[in-house]
Scaffold this motif. Structure first.
Motif, mmCIF file in Angstrom:
data_model
loop_
_atom_site.group_PDB
_atom_site.id
_atom_site.type_symbol
_atom_site.label_atom_id
_atom_site.label_comp_id
_atom_site.label_asym_id
_atom_site.label_seq_id
_atom_site.Cartn_x
_atom_site.Cartn_y
_atom_site.Cartn_z
ATOM 1 N N TYR A 156 -15.029 3.299 12.829
ATOM 2 C CA TYR A 156 -15.776 3.456 11.597
ATOM 3 C C TYR A 156 -16.690 2.254 11.441
ATOM 4 N N ASN A 202 -11.232 4.823 4.855
ATOM 5 C CA ASN A 202 -12.081 4.771 6.043
ATOM 6 C C ASN A 202 -11.586 3.724 7.035
ATOM 7 N N TYR A 245 -19.008 7.257 12.455
ATOM 8 C CA TYR A 245 -17.559 7.214 12.634
ATOM 9 C C TYR A 245 -17.138 8.203 13.700
ATOM 10 N N ASN A 261 -17.702 9.305 4.006
ATOM 11 C CA ASN A 261 -16.304 9.121 3.608
ATOM 12 C C ASN A 261 -15.439 10.044 4.457
ATOM 13 N N PHE A 262 -14.659 9.461 5.354
ATOM 14 C CA PHE A 262 -13.806 10.249 6.247
ATOM 15 C C PHE A 262 -12.858 11.166 5.480
ATOM 16 N N GLN A 263 -12.456 10.752 4.292
ATOM 17 C CA GLN A 263 -11.492 11.536 3.521
ATOM 18 C C GLN A 263 -12.110 12.748 2.820
ATOM 19 N N LEU A 314 -8.908 8.910 12.326
ATOM 20 C CA LEU A 314 -10.118 8.110 12.487
ATOM 21 C C LEU A 314 -9.842 6.984 13.478
#
Length: 178
Positions: free
Chosen positions: A92, A67, A99, A48-50, A89
């Motif tokens: 992904y 994402n 990612y 999860n990029f966040q 980002l």
């Protein structure tokens, strides 16, 4: 013929000077670690990029866009009110468990790099478990020749390596080594 000789003499005088005036070169760092957990379990934590709460240097992570490509996040380091790093980002792929992101804003006193991009990937190992690869490319924090030691290529490589190693070590601590 005379013009060609003249041109060759000029090039012979100018080209060596250009070699010394080139500025910094792009640096690259790639670190890997092996963890006992299967890739899906590792991806559940880091995919999860966040949410970068798995990295010990990150106090908080807030962002927008989930994402999705062009999602953003701001990492606060250390403690509340600590220095921040803003990132975006640009690739992904959940199916490939990878990612890629870029830093859009960071003070060189926090991370002595410019034009930084990074890739985080989880891969299955034939023996079981996972390999986590974190790689990045960047320029040192000082764009001109003769950088101060804290903004040199060596300082940039050491800082990025330290960030990556800290995160990878946290994953080994969390998931165990095979």
């Amino acid at each position: 013929m005379r013009q060609l000789k003249y041109l060759l003499v000029i090039l012979g005088l100018v080209l060596p000077e250009l070699a010394f005036a080139h500025g910094p070169t792009r640096q690259k760092v790639t670190l890997n670690t092996i963890v006992a957990a299967e890739p899906a379990a590792v991806w559940e934590v880091i995919g999860n990029f966040q949410d970068m709460s798995w990295h010990p240097a990150v106090f908080s992570s807030i962002g927008e866009g989930g994402n999705d490509i062009d999602a953003t996040r701001v990492l606060t380091l250390g403690a509340e009110g600590g220095p921040t790093i803003s990132e975006i980002l640009y690739k992904y792929d959940a199916a490939k468990m990878t990612y890629s992101y870029r830093i859009t804003d960071v003070l060189v006193e926090v991370l002595p790099v410019t034009n930084y991009s990074s890739h985080l990937t989880v891969k299955a190992r034939p023996e079981g478990g996972s390999t986590v690869e974190w790689r990045g490319a960047f320029y040192r924090g000082y764009p001109n020749n003769d950088p101060p030691p804290e903004l040199s290529d060596e300082a940039a490589i050491a800082a990025v390596s330290g960030v990556y190693q800290g995160g990878l070590d946290a994953l080994v601590e969390r998931f165990g080594a095979p």
